[in-house]
Enzyme design. Structure first.
Site: not given
Length: 681
Positions: A454, A534, A618, A653
């Site tokens: 991430y 993301s 989203d 999302h």
């Protein structure tokens, strides 16, 4: 398809540099051309998966893995324990109550699955008044961050007629007599320009039983439209605290005033120089978490009669572990620490003296904590890479810790294991990495590996159970998680080390993880896949651009890819405190343009097999990022590996996504993964 005229390339001038944007037209998701393009992409993706006969069997196997009981941490309100639970394959967890947690037939309070046959209505927030007879709860539709708040009388089940709309992650703070609560909301649709729909946040008070239009405005900012607000009621119900912040920046301000006052809020920690969180109070002494001058966090006591910073008393100083959950229970502080990406809990008295460390398993993540002062108890939910969520109860009177909820979905710890290694990044910094696999693993250099990361927004990627990854591991795969910079695994310093002009270091850390796995004979480039969502989608797409030779499969979920224009859409402008703003700052542009995934795809290149996912509703990372990146990558690809875009209908999302959609999506993802890593043979 777009005509040549319609596909006219748009150009922008960034501080003297001309940047072409040939797929700008895909930003208009309502245009006929974009809708036709979407349909073609969906048809191509579906056609690809139809050619893989093993997909059906994989879906059946994945469904079995998902079919286990999923528990959420309970809370005691009035005479009842309230909790959510998913029996296995329900689209949404059901909200129950019971007099005791051993009750085999708890009473159903809200079943979101009955509210919407598609399973896309989710409970996203619940708050009770002091007496436990009134409950405010928030619902989200189709994965949207926007929520509606409803109110229920828990004595007779009556729903109040009013519905509060235009809320997004609002706190719900009840006053002592239980007749109303504070909350925040945004302007009505059409009241401001569309670009400002997530600006102009205001704090209100709602009296139960009255229409939303009569709610009293408590606070707003007339000189900074980007500020957001949350209300907190002190433990003794004597004070109203106001928290204000801007975007995703890890800084905020705290104010307070007596609950009976309608005067101005009084500054408590209002310098805006760090993050501050109210834990609780004892009379006029407020206990506050902060990372000011302590990147890993500390606890201070502030007497509101002497609120100057020089008079703050440090109760629990910064330690090697990073503070996360902080709870005040009578005269004890329960602190969750994160050390080397693993959680543990310590109890302290209010003088900062350590009482004990709780006897919890190693390599876990504490996912939530609730406390009940009347019962002198604390509930802790935790998970690991091998086990789904377990819920334990700690009794402050007896000092006993017992398990109250556990699932049968865990992997057999005698057959599987989690190891943690520390590998050097390009600058010599040691980065922790978890590796999960069968115990009899042979380091042949040819094992299928899924590497996850991430690296942003101070978010720590810590141990958690995934039914999909459990299937992958059982089938001989290795799951690896790199705790790269940009996250919060080592506090605010670790976060800042991956922001602004240091963002490339995040990609370097992740690439170094891949190289370490290869050099240590776990895998090879032909057997290595990477996955991220993301900000993690930004990560894997940027790393693929920079090192397409290093990976065989890329799973890029709901990614941020257009780093030059992200700030123009929905809440994107709040991320400038993480990435910078290429339009307003020439140095920011130089840094961002060098790694922006959309702008660093090389034409006529051989790229790995890539599956890009997005949800058509989203409203956090809008679908245009996935669409423009997919279109550009498909045009550049000269290799035979597929470049696919998967667009989920009525999905956002990820918030509140129903199980049926998760299984269908993960079936495609892991079919793509297995196919690309040659795991079907």
């Amino acid at each position: 398809m777009k005509s040549e005229k319609e596909k006219q390339i748009v150009t922008d001038n960034y501080h003297g540099t001309i940047v072409k944007d040939p797929f700008r037209w895909l930003e208009d998701d309502k245009s006929t051309e974009t809708k036709i393009w979407d349909e073609q992409q969906t048809a191509n993706t579906q056609s690809y998966f139809k050619t893989i006969p093993e997909r059906k069997e994989l879906k059946e196997k994945l469904t079995k893995h998902w079919n286990y009981e999923k528990y959420f941490v309970p809370q005691k309100e009035g005479n009842y324990y309230y909790f959510q639970k998913n029996d296995g394959l329900q689209n949404q967890p059901v909200f129950y109550r019971a007099k005791t947690l051993s009750d085999a037939s708890p009473e159903v309070m809200i079943d979101p699955n009955a509210l919407n046959p598609d399973g896309t209505t989710a409970i996203t927030h619940i708050s009770f008044n002091k007496e436990g007879n009134l409950m405010a709860y928030a619902l989200s539709e189709n994965g949207s961050d926007w929520q509606e708040i409803k109110i229920r009388n828990m004595d007779n089940g009556m729903e109040y007629p009013e519905i509060i709309s235009r809320c997004k992650f609002s706190s719900l703070a009840w006053i002592e007599n239980g007749t109303g609560f504070y909350y925040s909301r945004y302007p009505e649709f059409g009241a401001v320009d569309s670009v400002d729909e997530s600006n102009y946040n205001r704090l209100y008070f709602h009296d139960v039983g009255t229409p939303e239009t009569e709610d009293k405005l408590i606070h707003e900012s007339t000189d900074d439209k980007e500020l957001a607000f949350a209300a907190i009621i002190s433990d003794d119900y004597n004070y109203l605290l106001l928290e204000s912040w801007k975007g995703t920046e890890n800084k905020n301000r705290l104010y307070y005033r007596p609950i009976a006052s309608e005067g101005e809020f009084i500054p408590l920690a209002a310098a805006g120089d760090a993050y501050y969180s109210f834990i609780g109070n004892k009379g006029t002494t407020f206990y506050i978490y902060t990372n000011k001058d302590s990147a890993n966090g500390k606890i201070v006591a502030i007497d509101i009669n002497q609120p100057e910073e020089k008079d703050w008393q440090e109760i629990i100083p910064e330690q090697e572990g990073v503070m996360s959950f902080t709870k005040l229970m009578d005269d004890q502080l329960a602190i969750t620490y994160l050390k080397h990406a693993k959680d543990f809990i310590k109890l302290y008295n209010l003088s900062g003296v350590l009482i004990r460390k709780l006897d919890l398993p190693d390599m876990i993540t504490v996912t939530n904590i609730t406390t009940n002062k009347e019962q002198k108890e604390m509930f802790i939910s935790y998970t690991s890479y091998l086990s789904p969520t377990t819920v334990a109860r700690y009794n402050f009177t007896t000092n006993c810790l017992e398990t109250v909820f556990s699932s049968q979905g865990a992997l057999d710890s005698s057959a599987f294991e989690t190891k943690q290694y520390f590998y050097p990044s390009n600058d010599g910094t040691n980065i922790p990495m978890f590796i999960i696999h069968k115990k009899d693993l042979k380091l042949t250099g040819d094992n299928p590996v899924l590497l996850y990361g991430y690296g942003g927004f101070n978010i720590s990627i810590t141990p958690s159970y995934s039914a999909s990854n459990a299937m992958f591991i059982e089938d001989g795969g290795i799951y690896a998680v790199a705790n790269i910079r940009g996250g919060g695994e080592y506090g605010e310093d670790w976060h800042q080390a991956g922001t602004f002009d240091r963002k490339q270091q995040v990609f370097n850390d992740f690439i170094a993880a891949a190289e370490w796995l290869i050099s240590n004979d776990y895998t090879s480039p032909s057997k290595l896949a990477i996955m991220g969502g993301s900000n993690g989608g930004l990560l894997v797409s940027a790393c693929m651009n920079q090192r397409p030779d290093l990976f065989s499969v890329v799973i890029c979920q709901v990614p941020v890819t257009d780093m030059l224009r992200y700030q123009h859409f929905t809440v994107g402008r709040f991320w400038t405190s993480e990435f910078g703003n290429a339009e307003k700052n020439a140095e920011h542009f130089k840094t961002i343009y060098a790694y922006s995934p959309l702008h660093n795809i090389s034409p006529n290149q051989t790229y790995p097999a890539t599956l890009i996912t997005t949800g058509d509703t989203d409203d956090r990372v809008v679908p245009l990022h996935s669409k423009k990146y997919a279109a550009t990558l498909q045009e550049a690809q000269i290799g035979e590996a597929p470049i696919l875009l998967r667009i989920e209908k009525d999905a956002g999302h990820g918030l509140g996504k129903p199980t049926v959609k998760i299984i269908e999506e993960h079936t495609d993802i892991y079919t793509f993964l297995y196919k690309g890593l040659d795991m079907f043979s």
